[in-house]
Design a protein around this motif. Structure first.
Motif, PDB file in Angstrom:
ATOM      1  N   ARG A  23     -30.872  37.660   9.601  1.00 18.10           N
ATOM      2  CA  ARG A  23     -29.953  39.683   9.029  1.00 18.10           C
ATOM      3  C   ARG A  23     -31.366  40.668   8.274  1.00 18.10           C
ATOM      4  N   GLU A  31     -32.694  42.313  11.368  1.00 20.59           N
ATOM      5  CA  GLU A  31     -31.661  43.158  12.279  1.00 20.59           C
ATOM      6  C   GLU A  31     -31.283  44.275  12.142  1.00 20.59           C
ATOM      7  N   VAL A  49     -27.605  42.035  17.627  1.00 22.02           N
ATOM      8  CA  VAL A  49     -26.617  41.292  18.190  1.00 22.02           C
ATOM      9  C   VAL A  49     -25.253  40.886  18.335  1.00 22.02           C
ATOM     10  N   ARG A  56     -21.496  39.237  18.743  1.00 19.88           N
ATOM     11  CA  ARG A  56     -20.730  39.203  18.147  1.00 19.88           C
ATOM     12  C   ARG A  56     -19.428  38.261  18.822  1.00 19.88           C
ATOM     13  N   ARG A 103     -22.616  36.315  14.586  1.00 20.54           N
ATOM     14  CA  ARG A 103     -23.382  36.762  15.486  1.00 20.54           C
ATOM     15  C   ARG A 103     -23.944  35.577  16.511  1.00 20.54           C
ATOM     16  N   TYR A 126     -26.682  34.330  18.894  1.00 22.06           N
ATOM     17  CA  TYR A 126     -27.716  34.706  19.776  1.00 22.06           C
ATOM     18  C   TYR A 126     -28.175  34.731  21.445  1.00 22.06           C
TER      19      TYR A 126
END
Length: 131
Positions: free
Chosen positions: A21, A24, A33, A35, A41, A43
């Motif tokens: 986090r 980010e 990232v 969603r 999130r 990835y």
């Protein structure tokens, strides 16, 4: 590869979800990232490969500000390869210097181990100077 959760990526990369986090928030990732519909999130392989690189750069001592500068250069796209190369070469030089220093320290440790191993293997033999 299907998308991975923050927990899965954290485990895969040896990081915490908090660190991901932070990466980010601080702009160390190349893109936001994605969603899921529920807001979690998700990835992708591209994201994970980039996080692995950032993790390697950090593990070898690259400061966050340099990782961020490198990320910004990559994010900007083609045309700045010479700046990227200069940044990575400078970091490589620092890593090589650190490696040489650690190798020298390891040599001293190995020498000390040899002294004690000789004492154990040959209890009556003359003793070399030790500290």
């Amino acid at each position: 590869m299907t998308s991975q959760t923050i927990a899965e990526v954290a485990e895969h990369c040896g990081l915490t979800a908090h660190t991901l986090r932070y990466y980010e928030r601080d702009g160390l990732l190349l893109r936001p990232v994605p969603r899921t519909s529920s807001g979690h999130r998700a990835y992708g392989a591209y994201d994970v490969r980039w996080i692995e690189l950032v993790t390697r750069l950090r593990a070898t001592g690259m400061p966050i500000r340099e990782v961020k500068a490198y990320t910004e250069l990559v994010r900007a796209g083609d045309g700045n390869e010479s700046e990227r190369l200069a940044l990575l070469r400078a970091h490589r030089d620092r890593v090589l210097a650190q490696l040489a220093e650690v190798t020298s320290h390891l040599g001293a440790i190995d020498a000390k181990i040899g002294i004690y191993q000789d004492r154990i293997d040959q209890p009556g033999a003359p003793v070399r100077a030790t500290a």
